[in-house]
Design a protein around this motif. Structure first.
Motif, mmCIF file in Angstrom:
data_model
loop_
_atom_site.group_PDB
_atom_site.id
_atom_site.type_symbol
_atom_site.label_atom_id
_atom_site.label_comp_id
_atom_site.label_asym_id
_atom_site.label_seq_id
_atom_site.Cartn_x
_atom_site.Cartn_y
_atom_site.Cartn_z
ATOM 1 N N ARG A 268 -10.232 -3.117 -3.379
ATOM 2 C CA ARG A 268 -9.076 -3.048 -2.478
ATOM 3 C C ARG A 268 -8.200 -4.304 -2.618
ATOM 4 O O ARG A 268 -6.969 -4.221 -2.618
ATOM 5 N N LEU B 161 -13.250 1.942 -2.386
ATOM 6 C CA LEU B 161 -12.403 0.810 -2.710
ATOM 7 C C LEU B 161 -12.903 -0.516 -2.147
ATOM 8 O O LEU B 161 -12.392 -1.572 -2.498
ATOM 9 N N ASP B 162 -13.914 -0.470 -1.282
ATOM 10 C CA ASP B 162 -14.514 -1.716 -0.797
ATOM 11 C C ASP B 162 -15.700 -2.147 -1.659
ATOM 12 O O ASP B 162 -16.371 -3.132 -1.335
#
Length: 424
Positions: free
Chosen positions: A240, A269-270
């Motif tokens: 991210r 996305l983390d």
């Protein structure tokens, strides 16, 4: 392309150097401590434990060096700068901007393995000019030859590298033997990615900071609607964070590792940028190329473009690759135009599981992996394409949307005065 950037902590030795927009010459590299270092070959090898190869497979660099060293007399070392992945630019940039850093790493790899000759293998004309100029600026400790090759997706595969240097076409060969056993001229051969070699040189010059050098990497970030970016980042940075740095702050997912890491959805996305973490999550860092999906971009369309590119780039040596990549491309293509049915999805799932490992190189694996990851990451969206044309997929698959330009690197035409401060 906006250029290059760094997310590294201040004071960390960087492969980007002090002036990423200008090619570093021999004087500047020497002034910054290059081509020197107190570490002997054995001690340097010990300091390289933990360094993964940056060519895509992520194999431990120290283990590869030891294998070549122990395989037999008179080994050969090769700097592999042939980037087949359309979304990656790091290797060409390094050869254009910091050729001495790569040549230094190649010489140190030769000292570790006992090699008496080296090669720089590439297809980029500008990179070739910069490397040849660097060799002329300073007589290298290691006799070194630049070998040009036509640019293709498979030309950088290690057996294709050896085959080309030996005078043949840049096409993969069956394994075994692998290059470390029998490579250029039949000798044990180290085929090392140029970023890997650059990091070996940095460890030699700054052994006290080896941890940060080993645990950082170059990544090429791109996405629709924002300029691409070549950036150096430490492991542990989230995807991210990288998306925001590139200019796609709310991506709908990403295509990872060039074309080898497959697609991931927005819920991933983390994940942190770390080879082991990404592998455990079913994806891969690969060559460090990450293509973010814009919020309104259809992943089926992006997968279709990737598969069209892979099919066009097949070496056409293996029947299973020719048939398999074509079948997977056509199946995902049917999803884009709304003509697929559930039976086709079943076949696509079967192919994604059964095709990997059946070709001479990894191209078929990439095609199968792209399709399988699409089914896993976006199952509801894929099913929504059954029998229903998708407006975002209406345009033909365009492999050009995957291609990233190399950041401009100027050649310094006016020498700096001798009293100028060191560049790093």
């Amino acid at each position: 392309m906006t250029g290059t950037d760094s997310l590294m902590p201040p004071g960390t030795p960087s492969v980007l150097g002090a002036a990423p927009d200008v090619t570093e010459d021999a004087r500047e590299y020497l002034a910054a401590g290059g081509y020197r270092g107190a570490l002997g070959a054995a001690e340097l090898l010990d300091r390289l434990d933990g360094l993964r190869g940056r060519g895509g497979a992520g194999y431990p660099a120290a283990a590869k060096l030891r294998a070549v060293r122990d395989a037999g007399p008179r080994p050969v070392v090769v700097a592999n700068g042939e980037e087949g992945e359309p979304g990656s630019v790091k290797d060409r940039w390094l050869l254009r901007a910091r050729p001495h850093l790569v040549l230094d790493g190649l010489a140190r790899a030769a000292e570790i393995t006992g090699a008496e000759r080296g090669y720089v293998y590439l297809s980029d004309t500008t990179a070739g000019e910069r490397v040849r100029r660097a060799l002329a600026e300073r007589t290298p400790r290691l006799p070194c030859e630049v070998v040009d090759t036509p640019h293709t997706y498979v030309a950088g595969e290690e057996t294709a590298v050896v085959r080309r240097i030996n005078g043949g076409p840049a096409l993969p060969t069956a394994k075994p033997p692998r290059p470390y056993q029998q490579g250029v001229g039949g000798a044990p051969t180290l085929v090392a990615n140029v970023e890997t070699l650059a990091r070996i040189a940095l460890v030699a010059a700054h052994p006290e900071r080896r941890h940060r050098t080993v645990r950082s990497t170059l990544v090429t970030l791109s996405g629709r609607g924002a300029e691409p970016l070549l950036v150096e980042v430490p492991y542990g940075c989230t995807l991210r964070t990288l998306a925001r740095a590139q200019g796609t702050p709310e991506p709908a997912g990403a295509l990872m590792g060039g074309l080898f890491g497959g697609l991931i959805g927005p819920g991933r996305l983390d994940l942190v940028l770390d080879p082991d973490t990404l592998a455990a999550a079913g994806t891969a860092l690969g060559c460090g190329a990450i293509r973010f999906l814009a919020p309104d971009e259809c992943p089926v369309s992006l997968a279709s473009a990737a598969l069209a590119h892979l099919t066009a780039e097949s070496a056409r040596q293996c029947g299973i690759c020719v048939a398999g990549t074509g079948a997977v491309r056509d199946a995902v293509g049917a999803l884009t135009d709304g003509t697929a049915d559930t039976g086709l999805l079943t076949r696509l799932e079967r192919w994604s599981a059964s095709l990997p490992g059946r070709g001479a190189c990894g191209l078929l694996d990439a095609a199968a992996g792209t399709a399988g990851s699409l089914l896993r990451a976006f199952p509801d969206l894929v099913r929504a394409h059954l029998g229903t044309p998708c407006p975002d997929c209406a345009a033909p698959a365009d492999a050009g949307r995957l291609t990233v330009p190399v950041p401009h690197v100027a050649r310094r035409t006016v020498p700096r005065p001798r009293s100028a401060p060191a560049s790093r």
